[in-house]
Design a protein around this motif. Structure first.
Motif, PDB file in Angstrom:
ATOM      1  N   PHE A   1      -2.503  -2.450 -13.747  1.00  0.00           N
ATOM      2  CA  PHE A   1      -1.994  -1.293 -13.026  1.00  0.00           C
ATOM      3  C   PHE A   1      -1.737  -0.129 -13.970  1.00  0.00           C
ATOM      4  CE2 PHE A   1      -0.746  -4.643 -10.016  1.00  0.00           C
ATOM      5  CZ  PHE A   1      -1.187  -4.086  -8.826  1.00  0.00           C
ATOM      6  N   PRO A   2      -1.928   1.110 -13.479  1.00  0.00           N
ATOM      7  CA  PRO A   2      -1.534   2.285 -14.266  1.00  0.00           C
ATOM      8  C   PRO A   2      -0.029   2.243 -14.526  1.00  0.00           C
ATOM      9  CG  PRO A   2      -2.775   2.944 -12.301  1.00  0.00           C
ATOM     10  CD  PRO A   2      -2.498   1.467 -12.180  1.00  0.00           C
ATOM     11  N   ALA A   3       0.421   2.904 -15.560  1.00  0.00           N
ATOM     12  CA  ALA A   3       1.831   2.889 -15.955  1.00  0.00           C
ATOM     13  C   ALA A   3       2.762   3.265 -14.801  1.00  0.00           C
ATOM     14  CB  ALA A   3       2.054   3.816 -17.144  1.00  0.00           C
ATOM     15  N   ALA A   4       2.372   4.227 -13.957  1.00  0.00           N
ATOM     16  CA  ALA A   4       3.232   4.671 -12.856  1.00  0.00           C
ATOM     17  C   ALA A   4       3.402   3.601 -11.779  1.00  0.00           C
ATOM     18  CB  ALA A   4       2.658   5.931 -12.212  1.00  0.00           C
TER      19      ALA A   4
ATOM     20  N   THR B   1       0.978  -3.926   0.713  1.00  0.00           N
ATOM     21  CA  THR B   1       0.407  -2.582   0.782  1.00  0.00           C
ATOM     22  C   THR B   1      -0.753  -2.534  -0.194  1.00  0.00           C
ATOM     23  OG1 THR B   1       1.943  -1.686  -0.852  1.00  0.00           O
ATOM     24  CG2 THR B   1       2.558  -1.439   1.472  1.00  0.00           C
ATOM     25  N   CYS B   2      -1.758  -1.735   0.149  1.00  0.00           N
ATOM     26  CA  CYS B   2      -2.926  -1.627  -0.718  1.00  0.00           C
ATOM     27  C   CYS B   2      -3.525  -0.232  -0.607  1.00  0.00           C
ATOM     28  CB  CYS B   2      -3.977  -2.684  -0.362  1.00  0.00           C
ATOM     29  SG  CYS B   2      -4.764  -2.448   1.253  1.00  0.00           S
ATOM     30  N   LYS B   3      -4.373   0.072  -1.550  1.00  0.00           N
ATOM     31  CA  LYS B   3      -5.113   1.328  -1.499  1.00  0.00           C
ATOM     32  C   LYS B   3      -6.252   1.189  -0.486  1.00  0.00           C
ATOM     33  CE  LYS B   3      -3.794   2.284  -6.211  1.00  0.00           C
ATOM     34  NZ  LYS B   3      -4.158   2.208  -7.614  1.00  0.00           N
TER      35      LYS B   3
ATOM     36  N   HIS C   1       5.155   4.735  -3.893  1.00  0.00           N
ATOM     37  CA  HIS C   1       5.136   4.037  -5.180  1.00  0.00           C
ATOM     38  C   HIS C   1       3.951   4.525  -6.026  1.00  0.00           C
ATOM     39  CE1 HIS C   1       5.956   0.749  -7.929  1.00  0.00           C
ATOM     40  NE2 HIS C   1       4.693   0.389  -7.868  1.00  0.00           N
ATOM     41  N   GLY C   2       4.250   5.007  -7.223  1.00  0.00           N
ATOM     42  CA  GLY C   2       3.206   5.483  -8.129  1.00  0.00           C
ATOM     43  C   GLY C   2       2.500   6.742  -7.664  1.00  0.00           C
ATOM     44  N   ASN C   3       3.080   7.441  -6.677  1.00  0.00           N
ATOM     45  CA  ASN C   3       2.475   8.663  -6.122  1.00  0.00           C
ATOM     46  C   ASN C   3       1.058   8.427  -5.607  1.00  0.00           C
ATOM     47  OD1 ASN C   3       4.762  10.334  -6.599  1.00  0.00           O
ATOM     48  ND2 ASN C   3       4.191  10.361  -8.768  1.00  0.00           N
ATOM     49  N   VAL C   4       0.876   7.313  -4.885  1.00  0.00           N
ATOM     50  CA  VAL C   4      -0.421   6.916  -4.353  1.00  0.00           C
ATOM     51  C   VAL C   4      -0.278   6.713  -2.845  1.00  0.00           C
ATOM     52  CG1 VAL C   4      -2.151   5.052  -4.425  1.00  0.00           C
ATOM     53  CG2 VAL C   4      -1.035   5.773  -6.525  1.00  0.00           C
ATOM     54  N   THR C   5      -1.375   6.894  -2.092  1.00  0.00           N
ATOM     55  CA  THR C   5      -1.365   6.588  -0.658  1.00  0.00           C
ATOM     56  C   THR C   5      -1.601   5.096  -0.484  1.00  0.00           C
ATOM     57  OG1 THR C   5      -2.206   8.778  -0.090  1.00  0.00           O
ATOM     58  CG2 THR C   5      -2.480   7.044   1.566  1.00  0.00           C
ATOM     59  N   TRP C   6      -0.672   4.439   0.213  1.00  0.00           N
ATOM     60  CA  TRP C   6      -0.737   2.995   0.436  1.00  0.00           C
ATOM     61  C   TRP C   6      -0.881   2.714   1.922  1.00  0.00           C
ATOM     62  CZ3 TRP C   6      -1.051   0.075  -3.833  1.00  0.00           C
ATOM     63  CH2 TRP C   6      -0.563   0.603  -5.033  1.00  0.00           C
TER      64      TRP C   6
END
Length: 168
Positions: free
Chosen positions: A27-30, A129-131, A153-158
């Protein structure tokens, strides 16, 4: 994949460094859990980690708490004390496979084990949750897409996915 070379087990304190290393590789750091967060999770719900070893090498793991809350929320990632061993739902926080072992069925093996364990434990089902790119993958295990999650979480759309067991 020769299943004879692989062992699935639950997490213990001794696994924390390896879990942290795999998490950082996946996973990316965020988005990655810190070593402290992983340690708190293992302490609170080590039986809800499914680790896949090839020999002594951790190559993949799945983890998540159980709760009566029906939806996976961001605070669950950060606060292991929200785990309720008698919770109705098995949450899945991470499906981690180190890159050189991906696309060989390892994650699927762990997901199926988590599903079977949740069924045996008489949970209502599992939630993750997933991308967007992984919706089809999780659907292949019976998870249904419930649309965009409230997670940031992580500034991503889940997207929230749910597998509900038939009531008996």
């Amino acid at each position: 994949m020769n299943a004879n070379h692989f062992i699935i087990k639950h997490a213990s304190q001794e696994d924390i460094p390896a879990l942290t290393a795999v998490e950082r590789e996946c996973f990316p750091a965020a988005e990655a859990a810190s070593e402290e967060e992983i340690a708190a999770r293992v302490h609170a719900y080590g039986k809800h980690f499914w680790l896949l070893f090839e020999g002594k090498k951790l190559i993949a793991f799945v983890d998540g708490m159980t709760t009566d809350q029906a939806d996976l929320t961001d605070d669950m990632y950060e606060d292991a004390s929200l785990h309720d061993e008698n919770g109705a739902w098995q949450m899945i926080f991470g499906v981690n496979t180190i890159p050189s072992y991906r696309r060989q069925g390892h994650a699927g093996l762990l997901i199926r084990q988590a599903i079977e364990d949740a069924r045996t434990q008489r949970r209502k089902g599992l939630v993750l949750t997933c991308k967007e790119a992984l919706i089809h993958y999780y659907a292949s295990f019976g998870f249904e897409n419930e649309g965009i999650s409230e997670s940031v979480h992580g500034n991503v759309t889940w997207y929230q996915m749910r597998l509900t067991f038939p009531e008996k």
